[in-house]
Write a protein that holds these residues in place. Structure first.
Motif, PDB file in Angstrom:
ATOM      1  N   LYS A 190       0.836  -1.201   0.000  1.00 58.19           N
ATOM      2  CA  LYS A 190       0.000   0.000   0.000  1.00 58.19           C
ATOM      3  C   LYS A 190       0.864   1.241   0.000  1.00 58.19           C
ATOM      4  O   LYS A 190       2.047   1.183   0.324  1.00 58.19           O
ATOM      5  N   GLY A 191       0.253   2.383  -0.351  1.00 56.17           N
ATOM      6  CA  GLY A 191       0.964   3.649  -0.278  1.00 56.17           C
ATOM      7  C   GLY A 191       1.752   3.967  -1.534  1.00 56.17           C
ATOM      8  O   GLY A 191       2.719   4.726  -1.502  1.00 56.17           O
ATOM      9  N   VAL A 192       1.367   3.380  -2.649  1.00 55.85           N
ATOM     10  CA  VAL A 192       2.112   3.565  -3.891  1.00 55.85           C
ATOM     11  C   VAL A 192       1.634   4.813  -4.624  1.00 55.85           C
ATOM     12  O   VAL A 192       2.432   5.643  -5.066  1.00 55.85           O
ATOM     13  N   GLY A 193       0.320   4.949  -4.734  1.00 53.91           N
ATOM     14  CA  GLY A 193      -0.231   6.079  -5.511  1.00 53.91           C
ATOM     15  C   GLY A 193      -0.468   5.650  -6.942  1.00 53.91           C
ATOM     16  O   GLY A 193       0.346   4.945  -7.532  1.00 53.91           O
ATOM     17  N   ASP A 194      -1.606   6.101  -7.461  1.00 52.56           N
ATOM     18  CA  ASP A 194      -2.061   5.640  -8.771  1.00 52.56           C
ATOM     19  C   ASP A 194      -1.026   5.866  -9.873  1.00 52.56           C
ATOM     20  O   ASP A 194      -0.831   5.031 -10.738  1.00 52.56           O
ATOM     21  N   LYS A 195      -0.345   7.012  -9.796  1.00 50.56           N
ATOM     22  CA  LYS A 195       0.563   7.383 -10.893  1.00 50.56           C
ATOM     23  C   LYS A 195       1.788   6.483 -10.946  1.00 50.56           C
ATOM     24  O   LYS A 195       2.331   6.214 -12.009  1.00 50.56           O
ATOM     25  N   ASN A 196       2.237   6.049  -9.759  1.00 48.27           N
ATOM     26  CA  ASN A 196       3.522   5.340  -9.708  1.00 48.27           C
ATOM     27  C   ASN A 196       3.411   3.838  -9.874  1.00 48.27           C
ATOM     28  O   ASN A 196       4.425   3.151  -9.969  1.00 48.27           O
ATOM     29  N   ILE A 197       2.156   3.347  -9.874  1.00 47.79           N
ATOM     30  CA  ILE A 197       1.982   1.894  -9.809  1.00 47.79           C
ATOM     31  C   ILE A 197       2.831   1.148 -10.829  1.00 47.79           C
ATOM     32  O   ILE A 197       3.596   0.247 -10.476  1.00 47.79           O
ATOM     33  N   GLU A 198       2.737   1.556 -12.091  1.00 47.01           N
ATOM     34  CA  GLU A 198       3.432   0.811 -13.145  1.00 47.01           C
ATOM     35  C   GLU A 198       4.944   0.812 -12.937  1.00 47.01           C
ATOM     36  O   GLU A 198       5.591  -0.230 -13.060  1.00 47.01           O
ATOM     37  N   THR A 199       5.512   1.974 -12.590  1.00 48.67           N
ATOM     38  CA  THR A 199       6.971   2.020 -12.388  1.00 48.67           C
ATOM     39  C   THR A 199       7.393   1.180 -11.189  1.00 48.67           C
ATOM     40  O   THR A 199       8.381   0.446 -11.258  1.00 48.67           O
ATOM     41  N   VAL A 200       6.608   1.274 -10.112  1.00 53.17           N
ATOM     42  CA  VAL A 200       6.967   0.506  -8.906  1.00 53.17           C
ATOM     43  C   VAL A 200       6.929  -0.991  -9.225  1.00 53.17           C
ATOM     44  O   VAL A 200       7.804  -1.759  -8.797  1.00 53.17           O
ATOM     45  N   ILE A 201       5.907  -1.397 -10.005  1.00 54.69           N
ATOM     46  CA  ILE A 201       5.796  -2.814 -10.338  1.00 54.69           C
ATOM     47  C   ILE A 201       7.003  -3.278 -11.156  1.00 54.69           C
ATOM     48  O   ILE A 201       7.600  -4.327 -10.873  1.00 54.69           O
ATOM     49  N   THR A 202       7.388  -2.456 -12.140  1.00 49.20           N
ATOM     50  CA  THR A 202       8.560  -2.814 -12.938  1.00 49.20           C
ATOM     51  C   THR A 202       9.794  -2.928 -12.041  1.00 49.20           C
ATOM     52  O   THR A 202      10.565  -3.881 -12.131  1.00 49.20           O
ATOM     53  N   ASP A 203       9.950  -1.934 -11.148  1.00 53.48           N
ATOM     54  CA  ASP A 203      11.110  -1.945 -10.247  1.00 53.48           C
ATOM     55  C   ASP A 203      11.112  -3.198  -9.376  1.00 53.48           C
ATOM     56  O   ASP A 203      12.140  -3.844  -9.179  1.00 53.48           O
ATOM     57  N   MET A 204       9.919  -3.525  -8.841  1.00 53.44           N
ATOM     58  CA  MET A 204       9.841  -4.692  -7.955  1.00 53.44           C
ATOM     59  C   MET A 204      10.189  -5.972  -8.700  1.00 53.44           C
ATOM     60  O   MET A 204      10.951  -6.799  -8.202  1.00 53.44           O
ATOM     61  N   ASN A 205       9.619  -6.105  -9.890  1.00 52.11           N
ATOM     62  CA  ASN A 205       9.886  -7.315 -10.662  1.00 52.11           C
ATOM     63  C   ASN A 205      11.366  -7.439 -11.010  1.00 52.11           C
ATOM     64  O   ASN A 205      11.928  -8.531 -10.960  1.00 52.11           O
ATOM     65  N   ASN A 206      11.996  -6.281 -11.327  1.00 47.21           N
ATOM     66  CA  ASN A 206      13.439  -6.308 -11.587  1.00 47.21           C
ATOM     67  C   ASN A 206      14.210  -6.716 -10.346  1.00 47.21           C
ATOM     68  O   ASN A 206      15.164  -7.499 -10.418  1.00 47.21           O
ATOM     69  N   LEU A 207      13.757  -6.162  -9.216  1.00 46.85           N
ATOM     70  CA  LEU A 207      14.400  -6.482  -7.937  1.00 46.85           C
ATOM     71  C   LEU A 207      14.352  -7.985  -7.667  1.00 46.85           C
ATOM     72  O   LEU A 207      15.351  -8.602  -7.291  1.00 46.85           O
ATOM     73  N   ASN A 228      17.572 -10.589  -7.640  1.00 44.24           N
ATOM     74  CA  ASN A 228      17.901 -11.311  -6.416  1.00 44.24           C
ATOM     75  C   ASN A 228      17.614 -12.802  -6.520  1.00 44.24           C
ATOM     76  O   ASN A 228      17.604 -13.512  -5.524  1.00 44.24           O
ATOM     77  N   GLY A 229      17.314 -13.223  -7.729  1.00 46.31           N
ATOM     78  CA  GLY A 229      17.126 -14.646  -7.945  1.00 46.31           C
ATOM     79  C   GLY A 229      15.817 -15.207  -7.419  1.00 46.31           C
ATOM     80  O   GLY A 229      15.681 -16.401  -7.222  1.00 46.31           O
ATOM     81  N   ILE A 230      14.845 -14.330  -7.148  1.00 47.48           N
ATOM     82  CA  ILE A 230      13.539 -14.836  -6.698  1.00 47.48           C
ATOM     83  C   ILE A 230      12.629 -14.837  -7.923  1.00 47.48           C
ATOM     84  O   ILE A 230      11.761 -13.980  -8.089  1.00 47.48           O
ATOM     85  N   LYS A 231      12.865 -15.812  -8.786  1.00 47.21           N
ATOM     86  CA  LYS A 231      12.206 -15.755 -10.094  1.00 47.21           C
ATOM     87  C   LYS A 231      10.732 -16.126 -10.040  1.00 47.21           C
ATOM     88  O   LYS A 231       9.967 -15.769 -10.917  1.00 47.21           O
ATOM     89  N   ASP A 232      10.349 -16.866  -8.983  1.00 47.25           N
ATOM     90  CA  ASP A 232       8.948 -17.300  -8.970  1.00 47.25           C
ATOM     91  C   ASP A 232       7.996 -16.237  -8.443  1.00 47.25           C
ATOM     92  O   ASP A 232       6.790 -16.403  -8.491  1.00 47.25           O
ATOM     93  N   LEU A 233       8.533 -15.117  -7.950  1.00 47.46           N
ATOM     94  CA  LEU A 233       7.646 -14.090  -7.426  1.00 47.46           C
ATOM     95  C   LEU A 233       7.342 -13.023  -8.467  1.00 47.46           C
ATOM     96  O   LEU A 233       8.164 -12.724  -9.328  1.00 47.46           O
ATOM     97  N   GLY A 234       6.172 -12.452  -8.377  1.00 49.40           N
ATOM     98  CA  GLY A 234       5.801 -11.376  -9.275  1.00 49.40           C
ATOM     99  C   GLY A 234       5.021 -10.323  -8.531  1.00 49.40           C
ATOM    100  O   GLY A 234       4.360 -10.610  -7.530  1.00 49.40           O
ATOM    101  N   ALA A 235       5.100  -9.084  -9.019  1.00 50.21           N
ATOM    102  CA  ALA A 235       4.297  -7.999  -8.448  1.00 50.21           C
ATOM    103  C   ALA A 235       3.203  -7.686  -9.457  1.00 50.21           C
ATOM    104  O   ALA A 235       3.463  -7.576 -10.648  1.00 50.21           O
ATOM    105  N   PHE A 236       1.978  -7.564  -8.956  1.00 50.41           N
ATOM    106  CA  PHE A 236       0.840  -7.346  -9.853  1.00 50.41           C
ATOM    107  C   PHE A 236       0.019  -6.152  -9.381  1.00 50.41           C
ATOM    108  O   PHE A 236      -0.115  -5.936  -8.175  1.00 50.41           O
TER     109      PHE A 236
END
Lengths: 410, 237, 376
Positions: A224-241, A245-253
């Motif tokens: 929570k606390g992302v904000g509508d505008k940032n959602i897409e960038t945060v998701i991309t960042d998280m997925n890259n993260l 870090n080798g956690i390939k089975d996790l995804g941010a949606f």
């Protein structure tokens, strides 16, 4: 004499009639303003439920998790490390790890009767902020021990349980073995989400994963606390993260893509808007009807003034000005009254729980109607427009009539 | 006249067949009934989540009482207690005992299949379909058709070893004739004077990759067992 | 040994049905009927019927069902859609669209509160629109749009819109020609689909009702305007338990603009009933039901009252026996059915129904129906 002055004088002359038109317009405008604010409130409420209860703004879960079969084996493993990782990279976001599992409770009197429910294991410390748990508590306390649960008041009612009672839901372990766990109810809570209130019990994450043979794992991490505008960038960042870090089975949606919450909300919003539009037209027709009536009633007067030499164009303008004045006053009153009622309601909220008698209706019973400046101004302008516009037709017709006929017509 | 003769010839024929089918089923039941036993083994369950293994110890006394206690795996700590009428489960994290009624379990596995000889012949009509060979063993093929609606499987086909009366294979059919489950005995051992299936595989034919294999490592037959083992009290302990 | 252990394990680990998606159910019945009307010879007929039903329940807030019915008799085959509905739920209200079963009022055989279907009679139904061999005596479906707003656990308001749903055919003259001629020779009456009426807005029906529970009594009151017959139909219905379950309903049909009592008193209907279930030991049960329909002002004096007694006995979970009938106590007309239903295996059942009709004209009709049904 100027037409405007005549119009104002006409309004004063028959104050009863003016009052009727003004109140009709005011009531119609008020209803529309209120309706749209209410719809706004409902939409916000649904969003709030999605953010706090079902998905968060961003949901982190195993990419292969299947909502339909509730595949606990596709989980977020070592969730504490994932949380630490997320915390260090996104320090401003609120995180809530949860382990959600389907559970059945047998009726102790009739073992063939099964109640389906959901268990959610949470970290109570973080949920006190995330879910505002203390505000939701109706009775009892927040669980402390591993076998203590906070139960939705609706579920407790359905199962006939109260604070202090024990119950044993049957569920499945990570790889599909059945198991049963006895819990003690230490608190009852009412949640905004009716699913939480009526189907869910909340346990502590401390030991539950062990009991379900999924040590160190949860099914979801709500963000929570992302904000509508940032959602897409945060998701991309998280997925890259996760990738790095080798956690390939996790995804941010995004919450819009997981589950049916968002599409349901859009559908509901659409339905409410349709209802709003229907009310809108009803209100418009009230305004139009009153205006039409007013003009028709005054055909004799029209005859008189045309006989006195007023051109038909002038007659139409006169009536238009009168209607405009009535519209501005009526719509103004409606809008102001609407805002005056909505603003305190938007702070206090509208408690509908008595209204629905506690039935599960997919939303909270505490709606905060929200005034939208843009739509309020539009509603005002629209009401004025309708009032003035509809007066054009009958007055144009009346003005064209031979004064002799018009005078005789009454 | 010819017709009548044919019918007359036919009737005793079926009588002989059905009698011997009953006899075979009775012998199967006798062969798999022990005064008591204690066995150690494991189950390997394969499902959509992959494979899992749990080890257990099983006790039984007479036809009616049996107890399975899991000592490792996902079921660790779980105890299942079966009497002639009921099935009780004690989960490790549950304080009370769960009773599974027939209604709840119907449709998955036939409840009465484990209830001993009385019920097999009471609930099913038997018919000898013929003889076949499975893995070099000569078997009787017997059809069981349910007499009541209270059982899970409308029809079963039993393949019984003609020498030692061990059930080597069972095919389970639904009413529409669809094969739903298959049970195969993969290993038979002689313990004392009895032949015992020690390894069996049940495959769900309606779901892909869904099977349960049980393997017994050690079996002790006709040993003294305390009645207390088979009590709810013991289960709750 | 290993087999038994595995079986016990499997039973114990079946777990509990935690989820459900689409349910498919289907049923097929074959019926054979022998019939004797009055003094005539015995005739026999047979037919096959069945249904296929698809049910979705995967989503919490949306549900739907599609049921196809078919009947086949001689070389005739009729396929129809008996149910096709979608229900969805939003905060504060829920909506049903499509074709669905709907019941207003209370009553198994007589229901004066049923103001939606009193213009209909069920297929196979005799007088008073009741099919005595059916499991649900009054089972009818209609195309509708329904909005329900709950106000509490037992209280709700309902608005309903019923599009034109009567037989869509009218008799119309159609010209016929001789070959090589453009001048019609004459006109013949033919049935043609009546689209005009079907689409006419003034032919549609709508209404609403309010249902609540107070002091243990379910109270229901509503109103339907039937656009086709131009009738206003208000009704009120009570339903409660006082030692026995009872219900009481009344309704009237008032033609548009003929509001005086004299004009509509004939349509006044009152129905009442009591129901009691004796739970005998084990699975046995005995139910008694008596219902009455009274039309106090109807023109023909002999059809002012009808009775419906029913007794049914379920000695075990395989067999159900019933005796039910409609009796007119004023002229002693009787239409009664003695039935037995035997459920042998899962989903397989055999029903035997013996029907006796006795009319005042001393005509006695008898029929015997055997129905074999398989639900799968």
């Amino acid at each position: 004499m100027k037409l405007g002055n005549i119009a104002i004088r006409n309004l004063k002359r028959n104050s009863k009639r003016s009052l009727l038109s003004i109140s009709a317009t005011a009531i119609a405008t008020y209803s529309i303003v209120f309706m749209f604010s209410f719809i706004n409130g409902l939409a916000n409420d649904m969003k709030d439920i999605a953010f706090n209860y079902t998905t968060g703004e961003i949901l982190v879960r195993n990419r292969e998790f299947d909502e339909k079969s509730f595949s606990l084996d596709r989980a977020v493993d070592n969730y504490k490390e994932v949380i630490t990782l997320l915390n260090s990279n996104f320090p401003l976001l609120e995180l809530s790890p949860r382990l959600k599992f389907p559970a059945s409770v047998f009726d102790p009197k009739d073992p063939d009767r099964i109640y389906s429910s959901f268990g959610v294991a949470v970290d109570f410390e973080s949920e006190i902020n995330f879910l505002k748990l203390n505000d939701k508590l109706l009775e009892g306390k927040i669980p402390e021990g591993p076998r203590e649960v906070l139960m939705g008041h609706g579920l407790a009612k359905e199962l006939g349980l109260k604070v202090g009672d024990k119950f044993t839901p049957i569920t499945m372990t990570r790889r599909g073995a059945s198991t049963g766990i006895t819990f003690k109810i230490v608190g009852l809570a009412r949640f905004s989400d009716s699913g939480f209130s009526n189907k869910t019990f909340i346990a502590s994450l401390d030991e539950l994963p062990v009991m379900l043979k999924m040590e160190g794992a949860v099914t979801d991490i709500l963000v929570k606390g992302v904000g509508d505008k940032n959602i897409e960038t945060v998701i991309t960042d998280m997925n890259n993260l996760f990738m790095n870090n080798g956690i390939k089975d996790l995804g941010a949606f995004t919450w819009k893509s997981v589950g049916v919450g968002y599409s349901f909300m859009q559908m509901a919003e659409f339905a409410y808007n349709i209802m709003g539009v229907i009310l809108f037209f009803l209100a418009s027709s009230v305004i139009a009807n009153t205006m039409l009536m007013v003009v028709f009633e005054r055909r004799k007067e029209i005859g008189t003034i045309t006989a006195m030499g007023m051109t038909s164009g002038e007659v139409v303008r006169l009536f238009f000005l009168e209607a405009l004045a009535l519209g501005v006053i009526g719509a103004g009153i409606g809008t102001i009254l609407g805002s005056v009622t909505i603003i305190p309601l938007s702070l206090l909220g509208l408690d509908l729980s008595g209204f629905t008698g506690g039935i599960e209706m997919g939303a909270s019973f505490h709606i905060f109607p929200t005034l939208s400046f843009k739509s309020t101004v539009l509603v005002f302008l629209y009401s004025v427009f309708i009032a003035a516009f509809v007066s054009l037709f009958p007055s144009r017709g009346a003005a064209k009539v031979d004064p002799v006929v018009a005078l005789r017509s009454i | 006249m010819k017709k009548i003769l044919f019918i007359l010839l036919f009737i005793p024929c079926t009588l002989i067949f059905s009698q011997s089918a009953d006899d075979i089923v009775r012998k199967v039941d006798e062969n798999s009934t022990y005064k008591s036993y204690r066995a150690e083994g494991k189950v390997v369950v394969e499902g959509s989540y992959g494979k899992r293994t749990s080890e257990f110890i099983a006790y039984a006394k007479g036809v009616d009482n049996s107890l399975i206690e899991f000592i490792s795996g996902e079921e660790e700590g779980q105890k299942i207690f079966k009497t002639s009428d009921d099935l009780y489960i004690k989960y490790p994290y549950a304080e009370d005992i769960q009773r599974l009624s027939r209604k709840k379990t119907l449709g998955a596995v036939s409840y009465d299949e484990m209830s001993g000889e009385r019920d097999t012949l009471k609930n099913y009509k038997t018919k000898l379909l013929g003889r076949e060979t499975i893995d070099g063993r000569d078997v009787y093929k017997i059809e069981l058709i349910a007499k009541t609606s209270k059982v899970a499987h409308y029809k079963q086909e039993l393949f019984v070893d003609s020498e030692n009366f061990v059930v080597l294979k069972v095919l389970y059919y639904s009413k529409s004739g669809k094969l739903t489950k298959e049970m195969v005995t993969k290993e038979v051992k002689k313990i004392g004077d009895k032949f015992i299936g020690t390894r069996s595989l049940i495959t769900d034919k309606l779901k892909a990759n869904n099977s349960t294999e049980s393997i017994l490592f050690s079996i002790e037959l006709d040993i003294p067992l305390d009645d207390k083992i088979f009590s709810l009290d013991e289960l709750a302990w | 040994m290993v087999r038994k252990i595995t079986l016990i394990f499997l039973i114990a680990s079946i777990g509990i049905p935690l989820f459900s998606d689409v349910n498919i159910s289907a049923s097929l019945s074959g019926l054979v009927t022998a019939n004797r009307v009055g003094d005539s010879d015995i005739t026999a007929s047979s037919l096959a019927k069945g249904y296929l039903s698809l049910n979705s329940s995967g989503l919490n807030d949306v549900k739907s069902q599609l049921t196809l019915d078919f009947t086949s008799m001689k070389n005739l085959g009729i396929l129809s859609i008996s149910k096709a509905w979608i229900k969805f739920r939003f905060p504060l209200f829920r909506v049903t669209l499509g074709k669905n079963r709907i019941t207003w009022g209370e009553g198994a055989a007589f229901n004066a509160g049923d103001v939606i279907f009193d213009d209909y009679s069920a297929p196979g139904a005799g007088e008073e629109g009741v099919d005595l061999t059916a499991e649900e005596l009054r089972s009818m479906n209609r195309t509708l749009a329904q909005l329900i707003v709950p106000f509490g656990r037992f209280t709700y308001g309902e608005l309903i819109f019923l599009p034109y749903d009567f037989p869509l055919y009218i008799e119309a003259p159609v010209p016929y020609y001789e070959l090589d001629s453009s001048k019609p020779l004459g006109y013949s009456l033919t049935t043609i689909p009546d689209y005009k009426t079907a689409l006419d807005l003034t032919q549609q029906s709508y209404g609403g009702r309010f249902v609540t529970k107070a002091g243990g009594i379910k109270l229901e009151s509503g109103y339907i305007y039937n656009g086709y017959t131009k009738m206003h139909k208000p009704y009120i219905s009570f339903d409660g338990t006082l030692g026995v379950d009872y219900h009481l309903s009344t309704s009237a049909s008032i033609e548009n603009e003929k509001y005086e009592f004299e004009n509509w008193k004939e349509s006044l209907k009152i129905s009442a009933g009591v129901f009691y279930l004796f739970n005998l030991e084990e699975d046995r049960s005995l139910t008694l039901r008596v219902e009455a329909l009274v039309k106090p002002f109807t023109e023909s004096e002999k059809s002012r009252i009808f009775l419906y007694p029913e007794i049914s006995l379920v000695p075990n979970d395989e067999i159900a026996l019933f005796l039910r009938g409609i009796i007119n106590p004023l002229d002693l007309d009787i239409n009664s059915t003695l039935g037995m239903n035997w459920k042998t295996y899962q989903g397989f059942s055999i029903g035997t129904f013996f029907n006796l009709k006795y009319k005042e004209s001393e005509e006695l009709d008898l029929s015997l129906t055997v129905a074999v049904t398989h639900k799968f």
